[in-house]
Design a protein around this motif. Structure first.
Motif, PDB file in Angstrom:
ATOM      1  N   LEU A 111       0.828  -1.190   0.000  1.00  0.00           N
ATOM      2  CA  LEU A 111       0.000   0.000   0.000  1.00  0.00           C
ATOM      3  C   LEU A 111       0.876   1.259   0.000  1.00  0.00           C
ATOM      4  O   LEU A 111       2.013   1.256   0.502  1.00  0.00           O
ATOM      5  N   GLU A 112       0.298   2.340  -0.506  1.00  0.00           N
ATOM      6  CA  GLU A 112       1.000   3.624  -0.500  1.00  0.00           C
ATOM      7  C   GLU A 112       1.191   4.145   0.921  1.00  0.00           C
ATOM      8  O   GLU A 112       2.093   4.909   1.202  1.00  0.00           O
ATOM      9  N   ALA A 113       0.274   3.716   1.823  1.00  0.00           N
ATOM     10  CA  ALA A 113       0.340   4.224   3.199  1.00  0.00           C
ATOM     11  C   ALA A 113       1.453   3.593   4.019  1.00  0.00           C
ATOM     12  O   ALA A 113       1.750   4.064   5.121  1.00  0.00           O
ATOM     13  N   VAL A 114       2.036   2.515   3.535  1.00  0.00           N
ATOM     14  CA  VAL A 114       3.107   1.858   4.300  1.00  0.00           C
ATOM     15  C   VAL A 114       4.416   2.584   4.021  1.00  0.00           C
ATOM     16  O   VAL A 114       4.814   2.707   2.860  1.00  0.00           O
ATOM     17  N   PRO A 115       5.097   3.120   5.076  1.00  0.00           N
ATOM     18  CA  PRO A 115       6.337   3.875   4.843  1.00  0.00           C
ATOM     19  C   PRO A 115       7.396   3.005   4.191  1.00  0.00           C
ATOM     20  O   PRO A 115       7.531   1.809   4.464  1.00  0.00           O
ATOM     21  N   ALA A 116       8.142   3.634   3.306  1.00  0.00           N
ATOM     22  CA  ALA A 116       9.217   2.909   2.616  1.00  0.00           C
ATOM     23  C   ALA A 116      10.588   3.263   3.164  1.00  0.00           C
ATOM     24  O   ALA A 116      11.575   2.660   2.756  1.00  0.00           O
ATOM     25  N   GLY A 117      10.666   4.274   4.071  1.00  0.00           N
ATOM     26  CA  GLY A 117      11.962   4.670   4.606  1.00  0.00           C
ATOM     27  C   GLY A 117      12.473   3.717   5.664  1.00  0.00           C
ATOM     28  O   GLY A 117      11.703   2.987   6.300  1.00  0.00           O
ATOM     29  N   GLY A 118      13.801   3.745   5.910  1.00  0.00           N
ATOM     30  CA  GLY A 118      14.387   2.849   6.895  1.00  0.00           C
ATOM     31  C   GLY A 118      14.197   3.304   8.328  1.00  0.00           C
ATOM     32  O   GLY A 118      14.511   2.557   9.254  1.00  0.00           O
ATOM     33  N   ASP A 119      13.683   4.520   8.524  1.00  0.00           N
ATOM     34  CA  ASP A 119      13.505   5.046   9.875  1.00  0.00           C
ATOM     35  C   ASP A 119      12.049   5.329  10.199  1.00  0.00           C
ATOM     36  O   ASP A 119      11.752   5.995  11.196  1.00  0.00           O
ATOM     37  N   VAL A 120      11.118   4.876   9.361  1.00  0.00           N
ATOM     38  CA  VAL A 120       9.684   5.019   9.588  1.00  0.00           C
ATOM     39  C   VAL A 120       9.038   3.664   9.334  1.00  0.00           C
ATOM     40  O   VAL A 120       9.341   2.991   8.328  1.00  0.00           O
ATOM     41  N   TRP A 121       8.145   3.241  10.257  1.00  0.00           N
ATOM     42  CA  TRP A 121       7.540   1.924  10.156  1.00  0.00           C
ATOM     43  C   TRP A 121       6.038   2.043  10.385  1.00  0.00           C
ATOM     44  O   TRP A 121       5.547   3.028  10.958  1.00  0.00           O
TER      45      TRP A 121
END
Length: 580
Positions: A180-190
């Motif tokens: 989903l677009e709502a799932v963060p893709a960054g390594g410091d956001v979950w």
């Protein structure tokens, strides 16, 4: 701790305090600024992710609506549904899934049997009642586990019942949660899922596309972006209300704090080294004059009152040396005056002691003369009888005064270890008290045996007379008894005799007992305060002991303990021993 060490430590503290305070202040301000900036950035990103979540949910609703129209309007699909399954249904679902951008498309009959599934064609014919039950869930999407060719995947699902020409089926669409677009893709956001309601508190982190899962201590902030019904939360068969949150940490802040701590530690180490160098260099210059003052003070302490405090060490220390020299000068003057006063006091004490001792010798003579005067008035016979009875006392008193004069000729008695017979001396002292005050009785219990002790007879008599005189004075007012007794002491050490003079007078108050042996201390108006002081000095000079026991209201008891001495041989005994 030495003065130099104190200077070095003070320099270290002075160097550390500002560095540490400034470093901690800058660290706190910098960390707060970065934390505020990161919190603002995360709030903005949370707004974007919450909007993306709402868009993902709407997209699933739209695709579910499209799938329902496809099932209801496509003739080939309608025929396949009436037959129970068919290639037309599989092809239609495959085209729908490819064109709609959803990873899961499934059609089931009302009993829960899968008729077709685009995500896993091999599922056709398998029963899945739980998946069919999703059609009854209202109010939001559902998260559940779906089997894909690559494995089980946690997906967001939507389902609804559809009537296709009188045949009831359940249409299901969904997509993987991590897709989903709502799932963060960054390594410091979950993405964080947390159970809500009365059983809230349990939470789990949804692995991101890179598979990273943070520890609980790494999470610095959370924000809710939506809610779902979670199928199978903690192994439960029912749906659980679960909130979806984004969780984040700020790697920049953590790196900044680590770097700043390193800089602060290096600054503290550098300031400590600088403080040690400067303190070590300044300590001798500051402590040298103080040490010279201390050395001069040590000489003064050892009695060198002629010492002077030098100069050199700064204006403040020079002023201190000037004041100390003035103080030392006044001390020398006071010492001279004290020594002069001590000489005068010594002469006065000697005069009082002579007065006291002479009076002790004159009292028996006065008593004998009074007795003789009374006998003379009674007649020649009584005078002759009285003189016969009291002549020995008169002679002994005169001898005592003569010996006393010889001793004072040598200034003082210093522990002469002559031999004297204690019982006879005590008996003579008691016998000399013929005119005692009314109501006072003197009783003796000295025994018939001789008691030779290591003390000259004159000093021994002075001791006994002083003790008996004090005891008589203690009971003189209201009357009472003075008891003089003698006993031999046996113990582990050398044997000794104990002479006890006891009275049943008022006793000595507790606060005064420690001072009774002080010279010139007395509680009587007519007393000199020398009797017990002289007695103790004479007894201790020959190695004896004098002990006072007193209880207020029950009287006082004084024990004189003297070592045993061999008896003096008479001339006849000496001749016999030599002949033998």
């Amino acid at each position: 701790m030495s003065f130099r060490a104190r200077i070095v430590i003070a320099a270290l503290v002075v160097a550390w305090v500002p560095v540490l305070a400034l470093g901690l202040l800058m660290r706190s301000v910098g960390a707060k600024r970065l934390a505020d900036a990161n919190d603002l950035r995360m709030r903005q990103r949370g707004d974007a992710l919450a909007a993306a979540w709402e868009e993902d949910v709407r997209h699933l609703e739209d695709r579910l609506e499209s799938l329902a129209r496809l099932l209801a309007e496509d003739n080939a699909v309608r025929v396949a549904l009436r037959a129970g399954r068919g290639p037309a249904l599989d092809d239609a679902l495959a085209r729908f899934a490819s064109a709609g951008g959803v990873g899961v498309t499934c059609v089931l009959d009302v009993s829960g049997t899968i008729l077709a599934a685009s995500h896993f064609p091999g599922d056709a014919g398998r029963r899945d009642p739980v998946l069919a039950a999703l059609a009854g869930v209202t109010g939001g999407p559902v998260v559940g586990v779906v089997s894909l060719p690559r494995g089980d995947v946690t997906a967001v699902l939507r389902a609804r019942p559809v009537d296709v020409g009188g045949v009831g089926v359940v249409a299901v669409v969904g997509t993987g949660l991590v897709d989903l677009e709502a799932v963060p893709a960054g390594g410091d956001v979950w993405l964080l899922a947390r159970k809500e309601g009365d059983g809230g508190g349990a939470e789990r982190v949804v692995p991101g596309p890179d598979g990273t899962v943070p520890g609980r201590a790494e999470i610095e902030g959370r924000r809710r972006i939506g809610g779902v019904g979670w199928l199978g939360w903690d192994g439960e068969a029912e749906f659980a209300d679960v909130g979806l949150y984004i969780a984040w940490r700020d790697p920049v802040l953590a790196a900044m704090v680590r770097d700043w701590d390193r800089v602060l530690l290096l600054s503290l180490a550098g300031s400590a080294l600088l403080a040690l160098v400067l303190g070590g260099a300044l300590a001798p210059r500051l402590s040298g004059p103080v040490e010279r003052l201390a050395e001069t003070a040590r000489r003064v302490h050892l009695g060198r009152l002629d010492a002077t405090f030098g100069r050199g060490g700064g204006r403040e220390l020079d002023r201190l040396s000037h004041f100390l020299d003035g103080m030392l000068k006044r001390i020398r003057e006071e010492v001279a005056r004290v020594r002069d006063a001590e000489k005068r006091a010594t002469v006065g004490e000697l005069a009082r002691q002579v007065n006291h001792d002479v009076r002790n010798g004159l009292v028996p003579i006065r008593n004998v003369l009074d007795h003789l005067g009374q006998a003379h008035r009674s007649g020649p016979g009584d005078l002759s009888e009285a003189f016969e009875a009291r002549s020995r006392t008169l002679v002994e008193s005169l001898d005592y005064l003569g010996d006393l004069a010889d001793q004072y000729r040598a200034v003082a008695v210093h522990g002469r270890r002559d031999r004297a017979e204690l019982a006879g001396v005590a008996h003579a002292v008691v016998a000399s008290y013929t005119d005692v005050p009314r109501g006072v009785r003197i009783v003796e219990s000295l025994g018939a045996e001789e008691a030779w002790v290591e003390m000259d007879a004159v000093s021994l008599r002075r001791v006994v007379e002083n003790l008996v005189t004090n005891a008589v004075a203690a009971v003189e007012g209201e009357g009472g008894e003075v008891a003089v007794s003698l006993a031999e002491m046996d113990g582990d050490g050398p044997s000794a005799y104990r002479l006890t003079v006891a009275d049943d007078g008022p006793g000595i108050p507790t606060e005064l007992r420690a001072r009774v042996f002080e010279p010139f201390f007395t509680s009587r108006r007519e007393g000199t305060g020398l009797g017990l002081a002289i007695a103790r000095r004479l007894v201790t000079d020959v190695g004896g002991r004098i002990v006072l026991e007193s209880e207020q209201g029950r009287g006082t008891c004084v024990h004189v303990i003297l070592g045993v001495a061999e008896p003096v041989e008479s001339a006849h005994q000496k001749t016999v021993r030599e002949e033998v």
